[in-house]
Design a protein around this motif. Structure first.
Motif, PDB file in Angstrom:
ATOM      1  N   LYS A  31       7.044  32.966  33.368  1.00 36.37           N
ATOM      2  CA  LYS A  31       8.286  33.404  33.088  1.00 36.37           C
ATOM      3  C   LYS A  31       9.365  33.142  33.975  1.00 36.37           C
ATOM      4  O   LYS A  31      10.604  33.212  33.531  1.00 36.37           O
ATOM      5  N   TYR A  32       9.024  32.875  35.075  1.00 33.68           N
ATOM      6  CA  TYR A  32      10.318  32.407  36.242  1.00 33.68           C
ATOM      7  C   TYR A  32      10.224  30.984  36.354  1.00 33.68           C
ATOM      8  O   TYR A  32      10.890  30.593  37.389  1.00 33.68           O
ATOM      9  N   LEU A  33       9.384  30.041  35.705  1.00 33.14           N
ATOM     10  CA  LEU A  33       9.424  28.960  35.946  1.00 33.14           C
ATOM     11  C   LEU A  33      10.944  28.151  35.629  1.00 33.14           C
ATOM     12  O   LEU A  33      11.627  27.344  36.299  1.00 33.14           O
ATOM     13  N   LEU A  34      11.585  28.653  34.680  1.00 39.56           N
ATOM     14  CA  LEU A  34      12.927  28.012  34.314  1.00 39.56           C
ATOM     15  C   LEU A  34      14.022  28.731  35.532  1.00 39.56           C
ATOM     16  O   LEU A  34      15.030  27.859  35.901  1.00 39.56           O
ATOM     17  N   SER A  35      13.870  29.691  36.100  1.00 44.80           N
ATOM     18  CA  SER A  35      14.849  30.307  36.953  1.00 44.80           C
ATOM     19  C   SER A  35      14.691  29.500  38.107  1.00 44.80           C
ATOM     20  O   SER A  35      15.642  29.279  38.837  1.00 44.80           O
ATOM     21  N   ILE A  36      13.329  29.211  38.635  1.00 46.13           N
ATOM     22  CA  ILE A  36      12.990  28.500  39.812  1.00 46.13           C
ATOM     23  C   ILE A  36      13.592  27.129  39.700  1.00 46.13           C
ATOM     24  O   ILE A  36      14.090  26.602  40.654  1.00 46.13           O
ATOM     25  N   GLY A  37      13.587  26.514  38.570  1.00 47.92           N
ATOM     26  CA  GLY A  37      14.119  25.154  38.146  1.00 47.92           C
ATOM     27  C   GLY A  37      15.460  25.218  38.516  1.00 47.92           C
ATOM     28  O   GLY A  37      16.118  24.211  39.151  1.00 47.92           O
ATOM     29  N   LYS A  38      16.044  26.026  37.966  1.00 46.36           N
ATOM     30  CA  LYS A  38      17.863  26.181  38.059  1.00 46.36           C
ATOM     31  C   LYS A  38      18.035  26.280  39.562  1.00 46.36           C
ATOM     32  O   LYS A  38      19.135  25.752  39.868  1.00 46.36           O
ATOM     33  N   HIS A  39      17.411  27.279  40.211  1.00 44.00           N
ATOM     34  CA  HIS A  39      17.651  27.505  41.686  1.00 44.00           C
ATOM     35  C   HIS A  39      17.371  26.250  42.218  1.00 44.00           C
ATOM     36  O   HIS A  39      18.280  25.814  43.434  1.00 44.00           O
ATOM     37  N   ALA A  48      12.802  18.253  41.993  1.00 41.73           N
ATOM     38  CA  ALA A  48      11.871  19.648  41.822  1.00 41.73           C
ATOM     39  C   ALA A  48      12.267  20.480  40.656  1.00 41.73           C
ATOM     40  O   ALA A  48      11.496  21.130  40.085  1.00 41.73           O
ATOM     41  N   ALA A  49      13.736  20.338  40.334  1.00 40.91           N
ATOM     42  CA  ALA A  49      14.083  20.934  39.200  1.00 40.91           C
ATOM     43  C   ALA A  49      13.316  20.603  37.881  1.00 40.91           C
ATOM     44  O   ALA A  49      13.110  21.225  37.065  1.00 40.91           O
ATOM     45  N   ALA A  50      13.267  19.319  37.831  1.00 42.89           N
ATOM     46  CA  ALA A  50      12.625  18.445  36.576  1.00 42.89           C
ATOM     47  C   ALA A  50      11.212  18.865  36.554  1.00 42.89           C
ATOM     48  O   ALA A  50      10.684  19.130  35.347  1.00 42.89           O
ATOM     49  N   LYS A  51      10.357  19.120  37.816  1.00 40.74           N
ATOM     50  CA  LYS A  51       9.135  19.477  37.657  1.00 40.74           C
ATOM     51  C   LYS A  51       9.062  20.656  37.078  1.00 40.74           C
ATOM     52  O   LYS A  51       7.927  20.833  36.089  1.00 40.74           O
ATOM     53  N   PHE A  52       9.794  21.796  37.523  1.00 42.06           N
ATOM     54  CA  PHE A  52       9.485  23.223  36.957  1.00 42.06           C
ATOM     55  C   PHE A  52      10.260  23.164  35.611  1.00 42.06           C
ATOM     56  O   PHE A  52       9.569  23.985  34.586  1.00 42.06           O
ATOM     57  N   ALA A  53      11.080  22.528  35.297  1.00 40.38           N
ATOM     58  CA  ALA A  53      11.585  22.362  33.824  1.00 40.38           C
ATOM     59  C   ALA A  53      10.416  21.854  32.941  1.00 40.38           C
ATOM     60  O   ALA A  53      10.314  22.347  31.780  1.00 40.38           O
TER      61      ALA A  53
END
Length: 960
Positions: A31-39, A48-53
């Motif tokens: 649920k929070y993967l996208l939010s962490i990627g943006k952060h 790191a953003a690309a990995k979470f995305a």
């Protein structure tokens, strides 16, 4: 997690950032993967953003994730804006997750993002990915994807194009048949047949759509002939592929009856049970579609499908699975289609394709016409060989190819034992020592074969000393019919002679050998003629490189090539490279290098000390007087007109009265020529155009009284120095030069390229002011078998001289009646370039090397010249659209050559530094041009009467 990431960013603590990311990956829910990627992006960590995305993208569709596909995809595009490295990482992950439900949307978004980027390679990969996802070509959307993929690959390289075309072939072979209705009412057979007919029409429309799509894509591949032809082939066979799929579906519908459990022999359709009814309906539809489509494609396909269907009927009737009423109805369908087939399908024409220049890197032609040499192989004598081993080696070598009989070979081995001749001793012996020790070949006039055997043995022992590692066996039978039969020679005497032996012969040895052969043949008068033939062959073998092909040296019908081009086109340097010389024709980049007609050919008969022979032919006194009178009249008329104009405007008496000398005008050209002939000492008479004084010049009369001067030399450099005085358009001197007085120069030399009767004619231009020389040029054009149009590659595409010559009428005539090789375009000086200009003009990568830039310019030049050549020509005349075109049919070959780099790479030009642009001889295209010249000459030799002089006559018509 947010606080940890923020703190790590503020403190610039790499260890804390790493720990925060580890905690995030371990404990973060989808649920929070996208939010962490943006952060992560906010705290300046795009990787790191690309990995979470990516993890969020994979989690799309999970009920617990609650992620919106559009939000995730838009964020991934945001990352792509950041760096191409990130985009590359996303691309790698995309290939893994290609089966994702939202994969197509993401690829489309990325494609839109890359449309205007400077990285065509990534865009090409994405387009290929889209095509792989499409799998088939049966929709307009998929056909558009195919075109987009090819267009993107063309901007990358040949490998990218090959990948895309291979994928298109896979998609084209994957047939998606339009499905039938699940339920069919077999009691209303006409409706079944109509449905089959409708489905067949839909399939035909799909065939036409796909064929047209493939052919349109083939048009884009103008610079990739093999790939274009592959797509044309796919388009041609697509109807057959479709029929194959329809036949498989028809068979499958029959095979389903194997599971039929009904054993009732229904007598009528209305009594069919539901099981038989469900089985029969799909069979009717499948059979009708296959029959109708086959009838539209071709009569052969219709007959074959009818035969296969009736075979299925017989098989399943015998199995008692197919009921009699169904069998009757299927036979009725066959009769119905044969009586009323669909309208014949006409495949779309392949039009608009501009024929790519002939592939000139591979030319195969008859071995009887060329290529009489094969390598001589033997094991080297090791220095460490013992006496016994050395004796065995000598015995085996002399026995090789039956040079000597077994007794003499065994005796030579015994001598090694008696004299303790081991490997080291033998390798230190010269030829005279070998003759004395083995008592073989002591007298050339007594036993020729023994003499040859020892010479061959000496060459093998001293291979490195003689630099003859590439010895080749000569097939004398190929030369016998050409120029040895008249001497009645015993062919067995020539068998031991290979290229190494011939190259080692001095002039006196040649004469002695030929005298021996002539005496054996009972024709001593032929000694001199035979000597000149053998000496010429020796000279060409000494001169030839390993890539040269030795061909029959004489022919009744020579193959004449006239080379045409403007000043500075690089004709002389190109001809030097073709014949394998550094300098033969005088070249100077500061002035026109060939001021006269020069004819090059192979020297068939060479006298001692004459490896090269030149004949300089001067104008007759009458021809020169006529020319001189015309030039003086031109000068006088221009001067008088200028003086009248000056008098009219009232010019001061002290004003310069030579203002009429305007560069490029006939009067200025005439003055330059006369200055070259008479020198500055006669300046006053030249400016005055005083014919009476100039025509009495004794030096000129003495020169013209010679008519023809013959020059001979042992080397090209020596001959070039002698020729320079005669033909080079040197700077003005006080004594005067001879080049304006020369009508023609004929040069013969030991050039393997020109063996087989090839003559190269270098012309000073088609519009020579000298009428006598212009007439000679016209006479060459009338008998020319081939015309080489030569231009510097920098102006080849827009060269006015060549464009004016290649009129639409000339091009149509050649395409209708011409032979391959009758007109050839050669773009020269391809090593001269400014890489940055080419990168900008051709949209190449900034990292493109000069060699890559040159190759790209070569491709562009060939395509553009081919485009111009076929402009305005009906599509039926283009080579790609010909029916049953032979290998000799006309095409428009374009060569892009670097003569100087070839000379450097092949070791011909050794004092001018390293090659400027190209790394291999093949890349310079000089070897390709040589092979092409040999190939078309061989075609001409096989049928000279049908070849004619079409191109020369057409060019002459344009000039006149």
């Amino acid at each position: 997690i947010f606080l940890l990431l923020t703190l790590a960013n503020q403190t610039k603590d790499a260890a804390l950032m790493k720990r925060a990311l580890t905690v995030s990956e371990k404990h973060c829910t989808p649920k929070y993967l996208l939010s962490i990627g943006k952060h992560c992006l906010k705290v300046n960590n795009p990787l790191a953003a690309a990995k979470f995305a990516q993890r969020a993208y994979e989690a799309i569709g999970q009920p617990s994730a609650g992620l919106e596909a559009s939000a995730v995809i838009n964020f991934m595009i945001t990352l792509a804006d950041d760096s191409n490295d990130i985009l590359t990482k996303l691309m790698g992950n995309l290939k893994v997750s290609a089966g994702s439900r939202h994969h197509g949307l993401l690829v489309t978004k990325l494609v839109q993002h890359l449309e205007h980027s400077n990285d065509p390679s990534l865009l090409s990969d994405l387009r290929l990915l889209q095509l792989q996802t499409a799998k088939t070509l049966d929709t307009e959307e998929n056909l558009n994807l195919m075109r987009y993929a090819v267009s993107a690959a063309i901007k990358v390289n040949h490998a990218a194009v090959t990948k895309v075309v291979s994928q298109i072939s896979v998609c084209a072979s994957t047939i998606s048949i339009i499905p039938t209705h699940a339920q069919c009412n077999i009691y209303q057979m006409n409706r079944c047949f109509e449905e089959g007919k409708t489905l067949a029409n839909d399939e035909i429309k799909k065939v036409q759509l796909i064929q047209e799509g493939l052919l349109k894509v083939a048009e884009l591949l103008v610079n990739y002939r093999d790939e274009a032809i592959k797509l044309i082939s796919e388009a041609d066979k697509y109807p057959s592929t479709l029929i194959g799929a329809l036949l498989r579906r028809m068979r499958s519908s029959f095979e389903k009856m194997d599971t039929l459990s009904c054993r009732v022999n229904h007598g009528q359709l209305r009594t069919f049970c539901h099981r038989c009814r469900d089985m029969a309906g799909p069979i009717y539809i499948a059979a009708a579609v296959a029959l109708y489509v086959s009838s539209a494609i071709s009569k052969e396909h219709a007959v074959n499908t009818d035969k296969i269907l009736k075979g299925h009927i017989d098989v399943w009737q015998r199995k008692k699975k197919l009921k009699s009423p169904s069998a009757h109805m299927l036979h009725y369908i066959c009769n119905l289609v044969s009586c009323s087939p669909l309208t014949r399908y006409i495949a779309p024409q392949f039009i608009g394709f501009i024929q790519h220049p002939v592939i000139v890197t591979k030319w195969d032609y008859d071995a009887k016409v060329a290529g009489q040499l094969s390598s001589v192989t033997f094991n080297m004598l090791p220095r460490s060989a013992s006496v016994t081993e050395a004796g065995a080696w000598v015995c085996n070598y002399l026995r090789k190819d039956a040079i000597l009989d077994g007794v003499k070979c065994d005796k030579a081995a015994a001598v090694c034992d008696d004299e303790a001749l081991d490997g080291a001793v033998l390798l230190s012996m010269n030829e005279e020592d070998l003759r004395q020790v083995f008592e073989l070949g002591l007298d050339l006039t007594v036993d020729l074969q023994e003499w040859f055997a020892v010479r061959s043995l000496s060459l093998a022992i001293n291979e490195k000393r003689h630099a003859l590692s590439n010895r080749q066996q000569i097939q004398w039978s190929c030369f016998y019919d050409c120029w040895l039969r008249e001497f009645s020679l015993d062919m067995t005497l020539l068998k031991p002679i290979d290229s190494g032996i011939i190259c080692s012969l001095v002039d006196t040895e040649v004469d002695t050998i030929c005298a021996f052969l002539a005496k054996k043949g009972g024709n001593m008068k032929a000694t001199e003629a035979l000597s000149t033939k053998l000496r010429a062959l020796r000279n060409v073998l000494r001169h030839a490189s390993t890539s040269d092909i030795i061909s029959i040296p004489e022919r009744c019908n020579p193959f004449t090539v006239v080379v045409v081009g403007g000043t500075g086109a690089g004709k002389s340097t190109m001809l030097n490279a073709l014949i394998g010389e550094a300098v033969l024709l005088p070249t100077n980049c500061m002035r026109a290098c060939t001021a006269t007609i020069i004819e090059l050919s192979y020297l068939v008969s060479a006298h001692a000390g004459e490896a090269y022979v030149a004949r300089v032919e001067y104008f007759t006194i009458e021809e020169w007087v006529t020319e001189l009178r015309l030039m003086c009249a031109t000068i006088s008329a221009a001067r008088n007109e200028f003086q009248l104009q000056q008098a009219y405007v009232g010019t001061d008496a002290d004003a310069d009265l030579t203002g009429w000398l305007v560069d490029g005008t006939p009067s200025s050209d005439a003055v330059i020529k006369l200055r070259s002939v008479f020198g500055h000492a006669s300046e006053e008479n030249i400016i005055a155009g005083d014919f009476d004084v100039l025509q009495g010049d004794q030096r000129v009369k003495e020169i013209l009284s010679k008519t023809t001067v013959q020059l001979a030399a042992n080397s090209a450099q020596e001959l070039s120095m002698k020729l320079g005085t005669e033909i080079d358009s040197g700077n003005d001197t006080s004594d005067g030069a001879r080049w304006p007085l020369i009508k023609r120069v004929t040069v013969e030399g030991p050039w393997a390229t020109l063996m087989g009767g090839i003559r190269l004619v270098d012309t000073p231009g088609l519009h020579d002011d000298n009428s006598a020389r212009a007439n000679v040029v016209r006479s060459y054009l009338r008998k020319a078998n081939s015309i080489f149009l030569v231009s510097n590659i920098k102006r080849a595409v827009n060269d006015k001289v060549t464009k004016d010559l290649m009129t639409l009428e000339l091009r149509k005539t050649l395409l209708t009646m011409g032979k391959l090789g009758q007109l050839v375009f050669v773009a020269t000086q391809t090593d001269e370039l400014i890489p940055s200009e080419i990168r900008n003009n051709l949209h190449l990568k900034e990292s493109s090397s000069p060699t890559e830039c040159a190759a790209a310019r070569n491709i562009f030049t060939k395509a553009k010249l081919a485009d111009d050549f076929y402009l305005g020509v009906e599509s039926r005349l283009r080579p790609i659209n010909r029916n049953k075109a032979s290998n000799a049919s006309f095409e428009f070959p374009v060569f892009t050559v670097s003569s100087v780099d070839f000379q450097k790479l092949s070791g011909i030009r050794t004092n001018d530094g390293a090659p400027k642009t190209f790394k291999s001889e093949q890349a310079t295209e000089i070897p390709a041009l040589r092979n092409f010249l040999k190939a078309v000459s061989a075609q001409h030799a096989q049928d000279p009467s049908s070849w004619g002089n079409l191109s020369g006559q057409l060019i002459l018509n344009v000039v006149e």
